[in-house]
Structures are given as structure tokens and as C-alpha cells.
Design an enzyme around this catalytic site. Sequence first.
Site, PDB file in Angstrom:
ATOM      1  N   GLU A   1      85.880  29.134 141.538  1.00 29.49           N
ATOM      2  CA  GLU A   1      85.208  30.211 140.804  1.00 29.49           C
ATOM      3  C   GLU A   1      84.904  29.678 139.420  1.00 29.49           C
ATOM      4  O   GLU A   1      85.815  29.384 138.657  1.00 29.49           O
ATOM      5  CB  GLU A   1      86.143  31.406 140.597  1.00 29.49           C
ATOM      6  CG  GLU A   1      86.472  32.204 141.817  1.00 29.49           C
ATOM      7  CD  GLU A   1      87.475  33.311 141.465  1.00 29.49           C
ATOM      8  OE1 GLU A   1      87.686  33.598 140.257  1.00 29.49           O
ATOM      9  OE2 GLU A   1      88.060  33.858 142.397  1.00 29.49           O
TER      10      GLU A   1
ATOM     11  N   ASP B   1      90.587  40.947 131.635  1.00 27.27           N
ATOM     12  CA  ASP B   1      91.336  39.715 131.433  1.00 27.27           C
ATOM     13  C   ASP B   1      92.456  39.846 130.409  1.00 27.27           C
ATOM     14  O   ASP B   1      92.306  40.497 129.383  1.00 27.27           O
ATOM     15  CB  ASP B   1      90.384  38.592 131.014  1.00 27.27           C
ATOM     16  CG  ASP B   1      89.539  38.131 132.186  1.00 27.27           C
ATOM     17  OD1 ASP B   1      90.148  37.781 133.222  1.00 27.27           O
ATOM     18  OD2 ASP B   1      88.310  38.155 132.091  1.00 27.27           O
TER      19      ASP B   1
END
Lengths: 264, 396
Positions: free
Chosen positions: A51, A62
Site C-alpha cells: 500500500e 491515523d
Amino acid sequence: MSRESLAQVFARARSEDRAALIGYMPAGFPSLEGSKEIIKALVDGGVDIVEVGFAYSDPVMDGAIIQEAAEIALRNRTGAKEVLDVVSSVSVPSLVMSYWNPIERYGVKEFTKALAEVGGVGVITPDLTIEESGEWIEETERNDLSRVYVVAPSTDDSRLVKVAERCSGFIYAASLMGVTGARNSLSDSASQLVSRLRKITDLPIAVGLGVSTWEQAASVAKFADGVIVGSAFIELVLQAADIEQACKSVASLARQLSDGVRKG
Amino acid sequence: MERTEIVGHFGPYGGRFVPEALIGALDELEAANNSASKDPEFQKELNHLHKTYTGRPSIITEAKRFAEHAGNARILLKREDLNHTGSHKINNVLGQALLTKRMGKKRIIAETGAGQHGVASATAAALLGLECVVYMGEEDTKRQALNVARMKLLGATVVPVTTGSRTLKDAINEAMRDWVTNVASTHYLLGTVAGPHPFPTMVRDFHRIIGIEARQQVLEMTGRLPDAVLACVGGGSNAIGIFHPFLDDQKVRLIGLEAGGSGVESGKHAATIVGGTPGVLHGTRSYLLQDSDGQTIESHSISAGLDYPGVGPEHAYLHDIGRAEYRAITDDQAMHAFSLFSKCEGIIPAIETAHALAGALQVGNELGSGTILLINLSGRGDKDVQTAAQYFGIPL
Ligand SMILES: Cc1ncc(COP(=O)(O)O)c(C=O)c1O
């Protein structure tokens, strides 16, 4: 280019009675060339699918580690062009992981076309809902790209059906309620989510968020088709003195994790 | 732009751009809000709080001396500064805090820029017995130190946010991360008409009381509707609250004043509609300040409450269809109006609000005497005394 497809990777992993190992690394972190070398080291260490992260200024999914990496990538002026450049350098199937706005800004048509041209196989979109996916579905279909949505333990069964119907390649199951980042222990919520998904979809299921060790990789591999690791690799890069050392340590962790997904 | 299912959109704007993890909570909130808005008991409870706690209805004051500087237009002020906690923010906060209880949740989180929304949230949490955590950019904790102390005195926990630009946008990011993690126990009490559906609609509806009251009050006072309604626009909650009940009054101009910072052409501003482009930020599609890669550009304003690179999606829509106009007011123009207004009227406005007052000076001079301007006086300036003293060189 004779890269495998996502389906081939998952099929091969299944035939070897193991899960696929999926590694996340932002493009442009710690530098443009550095991110290419680190991804190469991940693949050498046994990562099956990559990814490539598209750094974004407001990454609400995040935790601190990926935020720091994103800030560094942005300081290096990493944009779509650089992300595509990194994707083109990867020797295994690679997807872009991106928050929605950078894609919309580049242009949905233009981005999907450009990604397919450099050999990318799909896109993971953590903040794109299926309700907002009209043009996205059309353009990813047109360019034969996998659309990976991220579902969570809080996603109810009727919603899982709708999301899975619009997913392709694999489905990303968040192991827990929270943001990215290594965790000491993983709860039961991941296995419960995966078993709910099994009832409604035949897509491969990859589990991410919080996985950082051999033990965790092995335990997730028992019930999932893919194990996704990001923050643990990034932390090693942040700690390393230079790219060479970063490559060594991420390759070594990748080897451990790739052993883990075979012991599950 | 194409969508498969239409929820909470204003033309191409609005919608939901959030992690799947939050969809359940947004659906739950939407359902709770829909049922509460039809529940006479809920409305009774909220109205009772507004009457006995907020201090509603807020009054209208005519600013006669200030009007002399505004082309002698009649200047009518909707006094949201007189609400408990000192701004319009309490209207939304009490509504959402009651919804929190209705959903059986015991913890609220909030973001704050100027600290007004944080103070209002901490106040409602104290009143209703909820735990309250407020995320505030570290930069803002410094320029609004007084409000940080107020929140703490009210029993809230204030978390300084040290990521990104350390202002409101990053406080929202941090609040979203908390929400994703604690969504089962926690309501995110968003402070403006931005964010994913149902926030823009729900927060607007809690603020419509401003415009509903003011429309009636102006009619009673003057026998007619105002020629223009003016409000400052950060996320856009006080503006949409006073605009919305006038939407069908086609002759009434609706004018939003954005923070022009050092001037839109300088690049250092927070004038999202005037100087931004359409995109997605914090869960909604609207205008925002972004670069060619879709990265958010940091905003700049002397006013912490307007210092936000996004704006509510309904404003984006009202702008595009031409129903509302948006202008940028620079720091200096706002501070000039702040000082003039304080001296003419004996009311120290919030610096946010001073942007609307600077707009009134412009629009009043354009429209002239015989016209009526309704201004949303969204907040009082106590919290800004330090910033203003610094600006004007008054030793503290
Ligand atoms: C007094 C006052 N007015 C206006 C605003 C801006 O917010 P909004 O545009 O949502 O009304 C704030 C925000 O803190 C405020 O405190």
C-alpha cells in the site's frame, strides 16, 4: 509487466495455507527515493502486496506515527506525481491508500487513469463512503482498479453487505475502533468482524490497525486472508540513522511477519 | 457530481466523507435528532432551558451612533452576546447536550478555536452532568488563555493539540480521532455547521432560533423586513442561524463576512468562500483553502474563532446559487470596527463579530439612510481584551 494480480496473490497465499502480508509505506517518506528503496526492502523481506500512502494534511484515521511520516512526506512536497512514481517502481501488486480530497483535487477520471497506466492495481479510501462513490465506481471500473473500503467493528451487518458489494480486490477490516498505530494486544473484535464478513462476502479479507509483531501476525492469519502492517514499519524508519539502516530493519521485520502469517 | 444515495446534501456540497467506523454514530445521531425534533417534550425542555438559562429571547439593540459611520442606515443588533457564556454557541450546545442524554451517552468531546464553543460545551456538560473533553490547538490555548481557564473551572479537561498548524483545524482532527476510538460512549459535540451529515443541518436548526426571533422583532420594531442581514462566517453557524429564516424573503440580502486576515491577495487569510475552492475537509464537501495537491492550506486571522480553512456546506451552496453574498474583512478593518463600535455603543464585541460590524460599515455606506441592516452580534469581546490591547498597544 508481469506483476501478479491481487486475486493471484490471495490465491497463492491460500494454496500455501497462509495469509498474505500487506505493507504500508507513504510515498516521499523519508524522501522520494528513500521510500522506493524501503518498499523494495519490504518486498525482499516477504511483503506480498504494497500500500503506497498518499500523504495528507488532515489524516483523521491515523495515529501519531503515520501523522509524523505524512508531515515529512508533505515537507518533501510529495503529491500525486510522486505517489504514481513510487507505485510504478514496485515489483508486487501495489495499491494507493489515500484520503479522498487529494484524489478529488487531482480529478477522479485523471487519477484512476494515471494510476492504471503506472501499473497500480487499486485504491484504499479510508474516508470515502459508498454514498459518495458514484463517479469513483464508474472510473475505477473503467480502469480495472480494485476499490477497497475500510469497514470497522461498529459497521452493522446490513451496512457490511452494502459496502462489500461495492468493494473489489479485498475488503479492509479495521481490527479495532481507533486510529492507526501499534497496539500491545489485539482484541476479539477483529475475528468477530471477519466472521461476520465471511457470511456475506467471498472477497478476501485483510485485517489492519495495530498489528506489529510476529505473534499478532500469526494470530490474525488464523482467521484473515491478509495481514496489514504500517505503523510498525514506519516507526523503524523514523528510528533509523539512514536509508540503508532503515531498509535493513524493515526487511528484518518483514521477514518475521512473513514467517508469522505462515504460522497462523 | 454524481451520488448513489442522496443524504444531507446542499447541491453538490455536504454529504459524508468519514471512516466507516463513524457511520453508525452518525446514523444514530440523525435518528435521535429526527425523533427529538418531533418530540414536544424535547422541544419543551430545550425551550425551557433557553428561557431560564440561556436568557432567550435575546434582545435587539439599535446602534444609533455607530450608524452615523455606516451611511446612516438603521443598524439593528441581534444581541447573541448577551446569552449565557457570551455568544450564540450555547444555542447549539444545549441542543446537542440534550441529544447526548437522549442517546444514553455520558461523555462529550468538542473542538474549539476561540474557546467560546469549548466554554459553552463545558457549561452544558456541567449543567447536565456529562464528562467533557475539549480539544484546542496549542496556538489558540495561548491567544485565548482566559477561556482555557474558564473551561477548567467548569470541570472540563482541555487537551492542547500540538499537531499541524496547532489551531482549530487540528483540534477537529484530534476530536475525530478520539471519536473514532470512543464512539460507543461519546458524542462529538461539533461547534459549527460543518462536518458530516447530520451536523450541518442539525446545528443550523439549533441556531435558527436567532433568525426566527430577529425576523419577528425587526417586523415589530420597524414594520418591515430588513434590507440586509449580516453575520461573520467562520464555520458559519451564527450566520446560517440568522440567515435561514430569511431565505424565502427574496428581497432581503444575506451577507456573510469572512476573515480576510492580511488580505485575500496576501494568501494569509481565512476567507474560505471568497478565496477558496471546492473540496472535501472534515467529512463534508464545501469550499476550502487548499493547494493544487488537495492539501489543506493553513488559515490566518486575528480572530481565533474565524481561523478555519473550511466553511459549512450550506454556505457554499447559498453562494453558488447567488442567494447569499460573501465578502472578506481584513484584520485591520475588523479591528477598526471593533474600536469604533466599542466607543460608539458601549459594547465590546468579539473580534469574530467585529468582522460583521466592519461589513455593516461597508454595506451601510453602500445602501445609505432609510435602509435597515440587521447584524448578528454573535459574541462579546471579554475573551479578546488581551488580543485587542496588544493590537492597539494598550499596556496590560
Ligand atoms: C463570537 C463568535 N462569533 C462567531 C464565531 C464563528 O463561528 P461560526 O461561523 O460557526 O458562527 C465564533 C467562533 O468561535 C465566535 O466565538
